[in-house]
Motif scaffolding. Structure first.
Motif, short mmCIF file in Angstrom:
data_model
loop_
_atom_site.label_atom_id
_atom_site.label_comp_id
_atom_site.label_asym_id
_atom_site.label_seq_id
_atom_site.Cartn_x
_atom_site.Cartn_y
_atom_site.Cartn_z
N LEU A 1 -16.42 13.15 46.26
CA LEU A 1 -17.15 14.41 46.08
C LEU A 1 -17.35 14.71 44.59
N SER A 2 -16.32 14.46 43.80
CA SER A 2 -16.43 14.68 42.36
C SER A 2 -17.48 13.78 41.74
N ILE A 3 -17.45 12.51 42.11
CA ILE A 3 -18.44 11.56 41.58
C ILE A 3 -19.84 11.98 42.01
N SER A 4 -20.00 12.33 43.28
CA SER A 4 -21.32 12.72 43.79
C SER A 4 -21.84 13.97 43.10
N THR A 5 -20.98 14.96 42.95
CA THR A 5 -21.39 16.21 42.32
C THR A 5 -21.77 15.99 40.86
N SER A 6 -20.97 15.24 40.14
CA SER A 6 -21.29 14.99 38.73
C SER A 6 -22.57 14.17 38.60
N LEU A 7 -22.78 13.23 39.52
CA LEU A 7 -24.00 12.43 39.51
C LEU A 7 -25.22 13.32 39.74
N ILE A 8 -25.13 14.23 40.68
CA ILE A 8 -26.25 15.14 40.95
C ILE A 8 -26.53 16.03 39.75
N PHE A 9 -25.49 16.58 39.14
CA PHE A 9 -25.68 17.42 37.95
C PHE A 9 -26.31 16.63 36.80
N LYS A 10 -25.85 15.41 36.59
CA LYS A 10 -26.42 14.59 35.53
C LYS A 10 -27.89 14.29 35.80
#
Length: 115
Positions: free
Chosen positions: A37-46
């Protein structure tokens, strides 16, 4: 110690080991889900931030290019038409390369999720 006591003791040990395994597995998967979830969320924000800034830069560059071409051709309308056709050509190229783009995206995401 009788056979029944030995079997009961073995069952108790096996039950304890199984319970410990389940608790450890539960904690592991909880952490793994949090990581994903952390990786996915940071990827979306980036993607949103970089994509948004890139879109703004591309928009201003396209307008500047349209004015530059329009000034050279002494017709701003023609400059904007040429830039519009350029973007249509780029869109067609991206459309024909969509399978390669999908494969690349799956490859990158699978590396992030499964490593």
């Amino acid at each position: 110690m009788s056979l029944i006591d030995s079997i009961s003791e073995t069952n108790a040990k096996a039950s304890d080991v199984g319970e410990k395994y389940l608790k450890t597995s539960y904690e592991y998967y909880k952490l793994k889900i949090f990581q994903q979830l952390s990786i996915s969320t940071s990827l979306i924000f980036k993607i949103v931030i970089i994509g948004g800034l890139l879109l703004i830069g591309l928009t201003f560059s396209a307008i500047a290019l349209a004015f530059l071409i329009g000034k050279a051709l002494e017709s701003y309308t023609l400059g904007f038409v040429i830039v519009g056709i350029l973007f249509l050509c780029l869109s067609l190229i991206a459309y024909f390369l969509r399978k390669h783009i999908n494969n690349y995206t799956v490859k990158i995401l699978s590396e992030k999720f499964f490593n």
